[in-house]
Motif scaffolding. Structure first.
Motif, PDB file in Angstrom:
ATOM      1  N   LYS A 363       0.820  -1.206   0.000  1.00 55.67           N
ATOM      2  CA  LYS A 363       0.000   0.000   0.000  1.00 55.67           C
ATOM      3  C   LYS A 363       0.856   1.260   0.000  1.00 55.67           C
ATOM      4  N   THR A 364       0.229   2.371  -0.360  1.00 56.88           N
ATOM      5  CA  THR A 364       0.903   3.674  -0.354  1.00 56.88           C
ATOM      6  C   THR A 364       1.441   3.981   1.044  1.00 56.88           C
ATOM      7  N   GLY A 365       2.696   4.410   1.090  1.00 55.91           N
ATOM      8  CA  GLY A 365       3.348   4.720   2.361  1.00 55.91           C
ATOM      9  C   GLY A 365       4.215   3.598   2.879  1.00 55.91           C
ATOM     10  N   ASP A 366       4.028   2.355   2.370  1.00 60.47           N
ATOM     11  CA  ASP A 366       4.799   1.210   2.868  1.00 60.47           C
ATOM     12  C   ASP A 366       6.286   1.359   2.557  1.00 60.47           C
ATOM     13  N   THR A 367       7.104   0.887   3.470  1.00 58.70           N
ATOM     14  CA  THR A 367       8.540   0.794   3.253  1.00 58.70           C
ATOM     15  C   THR A 367       8.852  -0.587   2.685  1.00 58.70           C
ATOM     16  N   LEU A 368       9.576  -0.630   1.560  1.00 54.98           N
ATOM     17  CA  LEU A 368       9.900  -1.887   0.892  1.00 54.98           C
ATOM     18  C   LEU A 368      11.375  -2.209   1.099  1.00 54.98           C
ATOM     19  N   THR A 369      11.660  -3.424   1.505  1.00 55.05           N
ATOM     20  CA  THR A 369      13.044  -3.846   1.710  1.00 55.05           C
ATOM     21  C   THR A 369      13.213  -5.274   1.214  1.00 55.05           C
ATOM     22  N   SER A 370      14.445  -5.624   0.946  1.00 55.59           N
ATOM     23  CA  SER A 370      14.770  -7.009   0.618  1.00 55.59           C
ATOM     24  C   SER A 370      14.967  -7.783   1.912  1.00 55.59           C
ATOM     25  N   LEU A 371      15.169  -9.084   1.772  1.00 50.91           N
ATOM     26  CA  LEU A 371      15.382  -9.920   2.947  1.00 50.91           C
ATOM     27  C   LEU A 371      16.606  -9.454   3.725  1.00 50.91           C
ATOM     28  N   GLU A 372      17.637  -8.971   2.999  1.00 46.69           N
ATOM     29  CA  GLU A 372      18.872  -8.538   3.657  1.00 46.69           C
ATOM     30  C   GLU A 372      18.668  -7.276   4.500  1.00 46.69           C
ATOM     31  N   ALA A 373      17.657  -6.478   4.148  1.00 40.30           N
ATOM     32  CA  ALA A 373      17.435  -5.217   4.878  1.00 40.30           C
ATOM     33  C   ALA A 373      16.125  -5.246   5.661  1.00 40.30           C
ATOM     34  N   GLN A 374      15.662  -6.444   6.007  1.00 40.25           N
ATOM     35  CA  GLN A 374      14.348  -6.551   6.641  1.00 40.25           C
ATOM     36  C   GLN A 374      14.288  -5.915   8.025  1.00 40.25           C
ATOM     37  N   ASN A 375      15.438  -5.654   8.622  1.00 39.07           N
ATOM     38  CA  ASN A 375      15.458  -5.001   9.932  1.00 39.07           C
ATOM     39  C   ASN A 375      15.496  -3.480   9.838  1.00 39.07           C
ATOM     40  N   ALA A 376      15.453  -2.955   8.596  1.00 39.55           N
ATOM     41  CA  ALA A 376      15.469  -1.502   8.421  1.00 39.55           C
ATOM     42  C   ALA A 376      14.210  -0.888   9.036  1.00 39.55           C
ATOM     43  N   ALA A 377      14.357   0.296   9.596  1.00 41.71           N
ATOM     44  CA  ALA A 377      13.228   0.963  10.252  1.00 41.71           C
ATOM     45  C   ALA A 377      12.187   1.377   9.222  1.00 41.71           C
ATOM     46  N   GLU A 378      10.932   1.336   9.629  1.00 40.21           N
ATOM     47  CA  GLU A 378       9.833   1.802   8.775  1.00 40.21           C
ATOM     48  C   GLU A 378       9.977   3.310   8.579  1.00 40.21           C
ATOM     49  N   LEU A 379       9.928   3.750   7.323  1.00 38.02           N
ATOM     50  CA  LEU A 379      10.067   5.166   7.030  1.00 38.02           C
ATOM     51  C   LEU A 379       8.788   5.916   7.411  1.00 38.02           C
ATOM     52  N   PRO A 380       8.920   7.139   7.894  1.00 38.54           N
ATOM     53  CA  PRO A 380       7.714   7.903   8.251  1.00 38.54           C
ATOM     54  C   PRO A 380       6.853   8.169   7.029  1.00 38.54           C
ATOM     55  N   ARG A 381       5.558   8.250   7.240  1.00 38.25           N
ATOM     56  CA  ARG A 381       4.632   8.523   6.142  1.00 38.25           C
ATOM     57  C   ARG A 381       3.781   9.731   6.487  1.00 38.25           C
ATOM     58  N   ALA A 382       3.203  10.339   5.466  1.00 37.18           N
ATOM     59  CA  ALA A 382       2.374  11.531   5.682  1.00 37.18           C
ATOM     60  C   ALA A 382       1.151  11.180   6.522  1.00 37.18           C
ATOM     61  N   GLU A 383       0.758  12.110   7.373  1.00 36.09           N
ATOM     62  CA  GLU A 383      -0.413  11.898   8.219  1.00 36.09           C
ATOM     63  C   GLU A 383      -1.669  11.743   7.368  1.00 36.09           C
ATOM     64  N   GLN A 384      -2.519  10.829   7.788  1.00 34.65           N
ATOM     65  CA  GLN A 384      -3.755  10.560   7.054  1.00 34.65           C
ATOM     66  C   GLN A 384      -4.762  11.679   7.296  1.00 34.65           C
ATOM     67  N   MET A 385      -5.321  12.222   6.217  1.00 36.27           N
ATOM     68  CA  MET A 385      -6.324  13.280   6.338  1.00 36.27           C
ATOM     69  C   MET A 385      -7.676  12.672   6.705  1.00 36.27           C
ATOM     70  N   GLU A 386      -8.392  13.333   7.601  1.00 36.48           N
ATOM     71  CA  GLU A 386      -9.704  12.855   8.019  1.00 36.48           C
ATOM     72  C   GLU A 386     -10.766  13.302   7.012  1.00 36.48           C
ATOM     73  N   PRO A 387     -11.786  12.478   6.792  1.00 35.26           N
ATOM     74  CA  PRO A 387     -12.841  12.881   5.855  1.00 35.26           C
ATOM     75  C   PRO A 387     -13.662  14.045   6.397  1.00 35.26           C
ATOM     76  N   VAL A 388     -14.086  14.922   5.479  1.00 31.67           N
ATOM     77  CA  VAL A 388     -14.864  16.102   5.879  1.00 31.67           C
ATOM     78  C   VAL A 388     -16.136  16.269   5.048  1.00 31.67           C
ATOM     79  N   TYR A 389     -16.371  15.336   4.125  1.00 27.30           N
ATOM     80  CA  TYR A 389     -17.549  15.433   3.253  1.00 27.30           C
ATOM     81  C   TYR A 389     -17.953  14.020   2.877  1.00 27.30           C
ATOM     82  N   ALA A 390     -19.271  13.763   2.799  1.00 27.64           N
ATOM     83  CA  ALA A 390     -19.727  12.390   2.565  1.00 27.64           C
ATOM     84  C   ALA A 390     -20.954  12.357   1.668  1.00 27.64           C
TER      85      ALA A 390
END
Length: 687
Positions: A363-390
């Motif tokens: 999904k959008t925002g996911d950090t992708l790594t190979s098996l060799e870098a699987q311990n890499a920290a999750e990169l920060p992602r933009a804050e999710q905007m709350e819905p204001v119209y429905a």
């Protein structure tokens, strides 16, 4: 240099308000670098950016578009980002993956405020950015006034890189404040050197002094030179600009007219010289480049008609190969994008922005790594905007309802600022997002991509009802057929509870007048009736006690006692003075201080209760208004709020409590329901 880092690449985002000309700037960049053989226009609907049909129908950016070109030995990855606040989530998701940002704006002081949320986001994330003031060929432009307005919304000092040269109402060239050389624009060709216009000398000196003094705030050597009245070498100024832009300490300002290619080449040269390289950006993101294992982050997800799912990623470290396994998923294709065009690649280096095919479950925002870098920290992602119209949505063809859930899931993968749910009380499917245009684009995609035309209406207000006084009721259910009959007999005490306490059932049966095995049936009957009370809405905050009853040794059953309880509730609740309740939300509105008084009137005019307002923390010149507001008044609040605040006002809200509906309004709601609108969809507006 190792393959974990390619300083021969730059990732740049182009952002700006609607109609600022950022998509036109991208077209100009592609044309002057000979990436395209012809220059498209928004009006002709043939641009590389805004390539989706939904964007071309509206002549506005609705999603991130990627392009790429080579210039000066550097591979540039360009992201053309939406400017409308309704699609800001797309922009924010993309901005966290670039080396620098070009903010495109018009030279109109009154419209500069539109950029305030964008400047705040870039400043908070410490993303290097510069400004390109577009459409400088307009009449009556005061460059210094526009610069002053831009400074008022930026926490970083703005540094003019150029000074415009005009003749009458036309932009004819610019003065480079670094070299103090004047240039004359030519349509479709580079600007050429011309004699310095002496009539602009005084104003140019003021602008240049401002630039050097700002740079000197971060460079002691330059400060000494200025104090000693030594004119610093051009190379030193360029180096200062590069270092301070890369550290997000300054915001350089350029001028031009993108639809005529004026100022585009100098902007491109500045990006080549001064934009930070991938290693600098990675360090700013806290990525320790210590090995060649690939690390990437998903900036955008697409579902294309031909190629299926594409994940647009920024490669932060290492090399990604076609067929590589990232997060346990095999890359099913590696592409460089240029609008709708895809160029297949075998590898992508650090610093590039490329598309990965068929990354299911990513999904959008996911950090992708190979098996060799699987311990890499999750990169920060933009804050999710709350819905204001429905909007409430229904498939026009009932046979399509089975496909709707899957299509909505893909739609939300492409645009994570959309939300949907099925309301527990009204049973409507609610699609929510950032505004009416945002939802209309989503509905267009459902129709075009998934052949799912939708009908829509305003969501029902989830009214409830409760009671004002207590009563005792009796219910007897007796039904005789050929064999065993049905018999149940109950006495119930019904009384109101404190608001918010919900429902409580108890029994005080003695002597076995109602056998224990039938009591659960009584509670079930009570609960079922409360789902649709005498006013037509769910009943809350009621306590019911089973006090007495009788049974038949042969004909009684749990089902019979359930029916008896329903009859008792039907008879008793009417005696308890039922009243209509509406949901009240707690809302926090964020607006520029100049519009606070208008917003206070807006909230009050929608039956809102102002709880207070104060300066917004970390937002210079902004206020926060805290209020309680009926949910019935929320539907188009964001539309009116943006209209009052030049498009920048926004709010957060959460459910707070239920409150009695005023009598006159309750009469209208109930009358609406009685006239066949069982939705209870009266919006409660009295304006």
């Amino acid at each position: 240099m190792s393959d974990r880092l390619s300083s021969g690449s730059r990732s740049i985002a182009i952002v700006g308000p609607y109609l600022s000309g950022k998509t036109t700037l991208l077209e100009s960049l592609l044309w002057v670098t000979k990436t395209t053989s012809r220059k498209g226009t928004v009006l002709d609907k043939n641009t590389v950016g805004d390539s989706a049909l939904e964007a071309r129908d509206r002549q506005m950016s609705i999603e991130v578009n990627a392009a790429s070109f080579e210039y000066g030995g550097v591979r540039f990855s360009i992201l053309d980002c939406p400017g409308s606040i309704e699609f800001a989530q797309e922009t924010y998701n993309a901005l966290i993956g670039v080396d620098a940002v070009v903010i495109v704006c018009e030279p109109i002081v009154d419209r500069v405020l539109n950029l305030a949320p964008l400047f705040k986001f870039l400043d908070d994330w410490e993303i290097p950015h510069l400004v390109f003031i577009n459409k400088m060929d307009r009449a009556d432009i005061d460059f210094m006034q526009v610069l002053k307005a831009l400074k008022s919304i930026s926490s970083r000092p703005l540094v003019p890189h150029q000074y415009p040269i005009g003749q009458g109402e036309s932009l004819t060239g610019f003065i480079d404040l670094v070299t103090e050389q004047a240039y004359h624009y030519h349509p479709g060709a580079p600007a050429d050197l011309v004699p310095f216009p002496e009539e602009l000398k005084a104003r140019e000196q003021i602008a240049r002094s401002e630039m050097l003094e700002t740079l000197a705030d971060f460079d002691d050597h330059l400060l000494e030179e200025l104090l000693e009245e030594i004119n610093p070498p051009h190379e030193e100024i360029i180096q200062d600009l590069k270092m301070e832009l890369g550290a997000d300490l300054i915001v350089p300002v350029f001028v031009g007219c993108a639809d005529r290619d004026f100022g585009v080449r100098p902007l491109l040269e500045a990006l080549l010289r001064e934009a930070p390289d991938p290693e600098t950006t990675a360090e700013r993101r806290g990525i320790v480049l210590n090995d060649s294992a690939p690390i990437a982050q998903v900036l955008k997800t697409y579902y294309t008609p031909q190629g299926g799912k594409l994940s647009l990623v920024r490669v932060w470290q290492g090399t990604i190969h076609d067929g590589a396994v990232l997060n346990g998923v095999r890359v099913g294709g590696l592409y460089r994008l240029c609008g709708q065009q895809q160029q297949s690649l075998q590898t992508a280096q650090a610093g590039e922005i490329v598309a990965l095919g068929r990354m299911e479950g990513i999904k959008t925002g996911d950090t992708l790594t190979s098996l060799e870098a699987q311990n890499a920290a999750e990169l920060p992602r933009a804050e999710q905007m709350e819905p204001v119209y429905a909007l409430a949505i229904n498939a026009e063809n009932r046979n399509d309802e089975v496909k709707l859930t899957g299509a909505l899931a893909k739609l939300l993968e492409e645009d994570c600022s959309l939300h949907w749910h099925q309301h527990g009380d009204t049973h409507e499917i609610i699609l929510s997002g950032q505004g009416d245009i945002h939802l209309q684009v989503a509905l267009d995609r459902l129709r075009r991509k998934y052949n799912l035309p939708m009908s829509t209406h305003q969501p029902q207000v989830p009214y409830k009802e409760t009671i004002r006084k207590k009563a005792t009721s009796h219910g007897r259910y007796k039904h005789q057929t050929g064999g065993h009959g049905q018999f149940g007999d109950v006495y119930l005490d019904i009384q109101p509870m404190t608001r918010g306490e919900g429902f409580q059932f108890a029994e005080t049966i003695v002597g076995g007048v109602v056998p224990r095995q039938y009591i659960p049936g009584v509670e079930t009957g009570v609960r079922e009736y409360l789902a649709h009370g005498p006013l037509g809405f769910p009943v809350v905050d009621v306590a019911v006690t089973l006090t007495n009853g009788s049974y038949h040794s042969v004909d009684s059953s749990e089902q019979a006692f359930k029916q008896a309880a329903r009859l008792a509730m039907q008879d008793g609740l009417v005696k308890c003075e039922p009243v209509l309740l509406e949901p009240i939300v707690r809302i926090t509105l964020s607006i520029p201080t100049d519009f606070t008084s208008k917003v206070l009137r807006l909230v009050s005019g929608r039956r809102g209760q102002i709880l207070g307002y104060d300066a917004k923390a970390d937002w210079h010149g902004w206020d926060e208004v805290l209020a309680l507001l009926p949910q019935a008044e929320m539907h188009d609040l964001i539309v009116e709020l943006r209209s009052l605040t030049m498009g920048v006002g926004y709010f957060h809200w959460e459910d707070d409590h239920l409150q009695e509906v005023p009598d006159k309004l309750a009469e209208r709601v109930l009358q609406s329901s009685a006239n066949g609108n069982s939705n209870g969809n009266h919006n409660g507006k009295s304006r």
